[in-house]
Design an enzyme around this catalytic site. Structure first.
Site, short mmCIF file in Angstrom:
data_model
loop_
_atom_site.label_atom_id
_atom_site.label_comp_id
_atom_site.label_asym_id
_atom_site.label_seq_id
_atom_site.Cartn_x
_atom_site.Cartn_y
_atom_site.Cartn_z
N CYS A 113 0.81 -1.23 0.00
CA CYS A 113 0.00 0.00 0.00
C CYS A 113 0.84 1.28 0.00
CB CYS A 113 -0.94 0.01 1.20
SG CYS A 113 -2.00 -1.45 1.29
N HIS A 238 -2.95 6.99 2.01
CA HIS A 238 -3.39 5.72 1.44
C HIS A 238 -4.86 5.50 1.80
CE1 HIS A 238 -4.09 1.60 0.61
NE2 HIS A 238 -4.02 1.21 1.86
N ASN A 268 -10.22 0.04 -1.12
CA ASN A 268 -8.77 0.02 -0.92
C ASN A 268 -8.12 -0.58 -2.15
OD1 ASN A 268 -6.11 -0.59 -0.21
ND2 ASN A 268 -6.62 -1.24 1.86
#
Length: 312
Positions: A113, A238, A268
């Site tokens: 990520c 993020h 995500n």
């Protein structure tokens, strides 16, 4: 040239959208449960015939078009991804082939990520060192391919997509110093393991670490760039979970900044989340050109990396 800057951005998401109601037909969950816990409403999901390099190439082509450049103008391609299936050709090489680039350096970078902010720093370093003049930095992940669709704690989180930045040499630095690191002893809290690989995480551990440990690190990123949190025009973290994004942004102290909340509509998307969210903010004109924006990635390995950039 003494620095580098982001000249243009581009993003891409697959056409298929999965809603919370769709997920409620697969696992024991509800729209209210998902929104309350992670803040996500929808996510885009790629099909079996849409590999990671295709997502990345679409975003890269859009970034090049927005910069008024051709593929031949790029001499370095870095793709941040943790979901590419093949080792070789790597994703960057396949993107270069799709775009018809003549002879760029090509490399993949896996920091999950936090991949895009690591890749952006790597491109900035290459340009500052004189080994590259113009780079394509891409974050692309196909999280649907590694999601356990029977696990209601993780399948509600993930989405697919890509974001890309054209990074080029300039006389005045538009990408600030990176601050990066990790917490190796907690690296097992986010995992993509097994054959075939499957995404899993210790959600509460990640939440506590992110909301308590990351804000002071993000403030140090601003300090290295010579700006205060109050001077930030944008904050792009993020896009992990709205319950992480909102308290972390508040604790950073960026009271005047537009805070990216693309996770609500995209889920995500791992390494794609920061360039995807930033590209959308720029496309909508929500941040002025040249204004300082904090980019801060975190996640797998419990890695983190951040820098302040001038908005393209």
């Amino acid at each position: 040239m003494t620095g580098s800057r982001i000249a243009a951005l581009g993003h891409y998401q697959p056409a298929k959208v999965i809603t919370n109601e769709d997920l409620a037909k697969l696992v024991d969950t509800t729209d209210e449960w998902i929104r309350t816990r992670v803040g996500i409403r929808t996510r885009h999901v790629a099909g079996p015939d849409e590999p990671v390099d295709e997502l990345a190439a679409h975003a890269a082509a859009k970034a090049l078009a927005n910069a008024g450049l051709t593929a031949a103008d790029v001499d370095l391609v870095i793709v941040a991804t943790s979901t590419a299936i093949d080792r070789s050709p790597n994703t960057a090489a396949r993107v270069a082939a799709r775009l018809g680039m003549p002879s760029p350096a090509v490399m993949d970078l896996n920091v999950v990520c936090a991949g895009f902010t690591h890749a952006l720093a790597t491109a900035d370093h290459a340009i500052r060192a004189g080994s590259s003049a113009r780079a394509l930095v891409i974050g692309a992940d196909k999280m649907a391919g590694i999601t356990d669709w029977t696990d209601r704690t993780t399948c509600v989180l993930t989405g697919d997509g890509a974001g890309a930045a054209v990074v080029e040499a300039c006389g005045e630095a538009g990408i600030g110093p990176v601050l990066w690191g990790s917490v190796p002893e907690m690296g097992n809290c986010v995992r993509i393991e097994g054959t075939p690989p499957v995404f899993a995480q210790e959600g509460q551990s990640v939440y506590r670490w992110a909301t308590t440990q990351l804000p002071p690190i993000a403030r140090k990123v601003c300090e290295r760039a010579g700006v205060t949190p109050e001077e930030l025009a944008g904050v792009v973290l993020h896009q992990a979970n709205l319950r992480i994004i909102e308290p972390v942004a508040k604790r950073i102290g960026a009271v005047n900044a537009v805070v990216a909340r693309d996770v609500v509509d995209s889920g995500n998307t791992s390494a794609a989340s920061i360039p995807l969210a930033l590209s959308k903010l720029v496309e909508r004109g929500e941040i002025p050109t040249g204004a300082p924006v904090l980019l801060f990635g975190f996640g797998g390995n419990l890695s983190y990396a951040g820098q302040v950039v001038a908005c393209p």
